[in-house]
Write a protein that holds these residues in place. Sequence first.
Motif, PDB file in Angstrom:
ATOM      1  N   MET A   1      51.164  50.395  26.081  1.00  0.00           N
ATOM      2  CA  MET A   1      50.051  50.409  25.134  1.00  0.00           C
ATOM      3  C   MET A   1      48.812  49.761  25.720  1.00  0.00           C
ATOM      4  N   ALA A   2      48.605  49.879  27.015  1.00  0.00           N
ATOM      5  CA  ALA A   2      47.489  49.180  27.637  1.00  0.00           C
ATOM      6  C   ALA A   2      46.381  50.098  28.143  1.00  0.00           C
ATOM      7  N   SER A   3      46.554  51.410  28.051  1.00  0.00           N
ATOM      8  CA  SER A   3      45.507  52.307  28.526  1.00  0.00           C
ATOM      9  C   SER A   3      44.539  52.637  27.399  1.00  0.00           C
ATOM     10  N   ARG A   4      43.383  53.147  27.775  1.00  0.00           N
ATOM     11  CA  ARG A   4      42.380  53.495  26.761  1.00  0.00           C
ATOM     12  C   ARG A   4      42.912  54.558  25.808  1.00  0.00           C
ATOM     13  N   ASP A   5      43.577  55.599  26.327  1.00  0.00           N
ATOM     14  CA  ASP A   5      44.068  56.677  25.479  1.00  0.00           C
ATOM     15  C   ASP A   5      45.166  56.187  24.544  1.00  0.00           C
ATOM     16  N   GLU A   6      46.063  55.342  25.056  1.00  0.00           N
ATOM     17  CA  GLU A   6      47.156  54.857  24.209  1.00  0.00           C
ATOM     18  C   GLU A   6      46.632  53.955  23.110  1.00  0.00           C
ATOM     19  N   LEU A   7      45.674  53.096  23.432  1.00  0.00           N
ATOM     20  CA  LEU A   7      45.142  52.193  22.428  1.00  0.00           C
ATOM     21  C   LEU A   7      44.295  52.925  21.403  1.00  0.00           C
ATOM     22  N   ARG A   8      43.765  54.089  21.770  1.00  0.00           N
ATOM     23  CA  ARG A   8      43.007  54.887  20.807  1.00  0.00           C
ATOM     24  C   ARG A   8      43.909  55.771  19.956  1.00  0.00           C
ATOM     25  N   LEU A   9      45.193  55.856  20.312  1.00  0.00           N
ATOM     26  CA  LEU A   9      46.104  56.797  19.662  1.00  0.00           C
ATOM     27  C   LEU A   9      46.146  56.614  18.155  1.00  0.00           C
ATOM     28  N   LEU A 101      38.601  40.673  19.790  1.00  0.00           N
ATOM     29  CA  LEU A 101      39.631  41.712  19.801  1.00  0.00           C
ATOM     30  C   LEU A 101      39.963  42.181  18.386  1.00  0.00           C
ATOM     31  N   ALA A 102      39.963  41.251  17.432  1.00  0.00           N
ATOM     32  CA  ALA A 102      40.199  41.633  16.039  1.00  0.00           C
ATOM     33  C   ALA A 102      39.091  42.549  15.536  1.00  0.00           C
ATOM     34  N   THR A 103      37.857  42.239  15.911  1.00  0.00           N
ATOM     35  CA  THR A 103      36.729  43.088  15.534  1.00  0.00           C
ATOM     36  C   THR A 103      36.891  44.483  16.116  1.00  0.00           C
ATOM     37  N   ALA A 104      37.339  44.554  17.370  1.00  0.00           N
ATOM     38  CA  ALA A 104      37.548  45.852  18.007  1.00  0.00           C
ATOM     39  C   ALA A 104      38.644  46.635  17.304  1.00  0.00           C
ATOM     40  N   GLU A 105      39.746  45.965  16.956  1.00  0.00           N
ATOM     41  CA  GLU A 105      40.837  46.674  16.286  1.00  0.00           C
ATOM     42  C   GLU A 105      40.405  47.205  14.925  1.00  0.00           C
ATOM     43  N   ALA A 106      39.687  46.386  14.174  1.00  0.00           N
ATOM     44  CA  ALA A 106      39.193  46.836  12.867  1.00  0.00           C
ATOM     45  C   ALA A 106      38.236  48.012  13.022  1.00  0.00           C
ATOM     46  N   THR A 107      37.466  48.019  14.097  1.00  0.00           N
ATOM     47  CA  THR A 107      36.497  49.091  14.325  1.00  0.00           C
ATOM     48  C   THR A 107      37.179  50.372  14.776  1.00  0.00           C
ATOM     49  N   ARG A 108      38.347  50.279  15.412  1.00  0.00           N
ATOM     50  CA  ARG A 108      39.100  51.491  15.746  1.00  0.00           C
ATOM     51  C   ARG A 108      39.488  52.238  14.486  1.00  0.00           C
ATOM     52  N   THR A 109      39.888  51.495  13.458  1.00  0.00           N
ATOM     53  CA  THR A 109      40.310  52.131  12.216  1.00  0.00           C
ATOM     54  C   THR A 109      39.122  52.618  11.393  1.00  0.00           C
ATOM     55  N   LEU A 141      36.130  49.330  25.781  1.00  0.00           N
ATOM     56  CA  LEU A 141      36.825  50.442  26.427  1.00  0.00           C
ATOM     57  C   LEU A 141      37.729  51.192  25.450  1.00  0.00           C
ATOM     58  N   CYS A 142      38.263  50.472  24.455  1.00  0.00           N
ATOM     59  CA  CYS A 142      39.151  51.105  23.483  1.00  0.00           C
ATOM     60  C   CYS A 142      38.389  51.778  22.345  1.00  0.00           C
ATOM     61  N   LEU A 143      37.088  51.557  22.283  1.00  0.00           N
ATOM     62  CA  LEU A 143      36.292  52.119  21.193  1.00  0.00           C
ATOM     63  C   LEU A 143      35.437  53.302  21.625  1.00  0.00           C
ATOM     64  N   THR A 144      35.433  53.590  22.901  1.00  0.00           N
ATOM     65  CA  THR A 144      34.589  54.676  23.390  1.00  0.00           C
ATOM     66  C   THR A 144      35.293  55.406  24.519  1.00  0.00           C
ATOM     67  N   ALA A 145      34.971  56.671  24.670  1.00  0.00           N
ATOM     68  CA  ALA A 145      35.508  57.467  25.770  1.00  0.00           C
ATOM     69  C   ALA A 145      34.502  57.567  26.915  1.00  0.00           C
ATOM     70  N   GLU A 146      33.421  56.793  26.855  1.00  0.00           N
ATOM     71  CA  GLU A 146      32.408  56.831  27.917  1.00  0.00           C
ATOM     72  C   GLU A 146      33.020  56.404  29.248  1.00  0.00           C
ATOM     73  N   PRO A 147      32.490  56.897  30.364  1.00  0.00           N
ATOM     74  CA  PRO A 147      32.961  56.446  31.671  1.00  0.00           C
ATOM     75  C   PRO A 147      32.790  54.938  31.815  1.00  0.00           C
ATOM     76  N   VAL A 148      33.643  54.334  32.603  1.00  0.00           N
ATOM     77  CA  VAL A 148      33.576  52.886  32.806  1.00  0.00           C
ATOM     78  C   VAL A 148      32.320  52.542  33.605  1.00  0.00           C
ATOM     79  N   PRO A 149      31.425  51.726  33.033  1.00  0.00           N
ATOM     80  CA  PRO A 149      30.219  51.348  33.780  1.00  0.00           C
ATOM     81  C   PRO A 149      30.573  50.449  34.970  1.00  0.00           C
ATOM     82  N   ASP A 150      29.782  50.543  36.010  1.00  0.00           N
ATOM     83  CA  ASP A 150      30.036  49.726  37.197  1.00  0.00           C
ATOM     84  C   ASP A 150      29.958  48.240  36.884  1.00  0.00           C
TER      85      ASP A 150
END
Length: 211
Positions: A1-9, A101-109, A141-150
Amino acid sequence: MASRDELRLHRADTQDGDPYDAYGVEVTGYPAGWSVAAARAAITADIALLQPLLGDPDPSIRIHAAYTLATASDPDRAVRFSFRARLAVEQDPIVCAALVLATAEATRTHPHSPTIAWMRQRWRDRSQAPEVRLAAAVGWLCLTAEPVPDDLRAAVDDLAADERAHAMDTLPWMAVAGGSGETGLHHCARKMLHPDQPDPEHCDDPWAPRP
């Protein structure tokens, strides 16, 4: 559960039908999504009891209060606002990371573009604690599918020191993401920033300093 796609599932807006279908089934054959839905409903019903714990004197209670509240249904963003309000006065950098991280999780939903922009600001802001910048980078990274910025890649590579990664394993999100000898932070960084790297096989953390 550590990749961007899995966490967005498990974002509620990504399922065509029941938002809990993607959770599969438990070992008993019971749909796991039903258990998740019941737990979230119970937590949502007790938001008013849980929110005061964000200010508890014990940092571990503040962390777990944030972790629990992040799963509540929050269409009016009241819970997310309480995370931001607590973050404004919180002094412990690990607790601050938990609130991010809690803010990010709430924003995923409950997607909210200003919060996604806020996450980007946090990991770019060098005045923020390293733990906050790392949490914001993972959250963004878990809230967007944008390419990873340098600059995000460089910030994570620079800040994800072994000692700090182990300290962040006290966060429930990071604890469950770890495995195969890796800390949760290093596992997330490898899966999100270096997805072509193979999983380590029962070895020491590959991000740890070598003699």
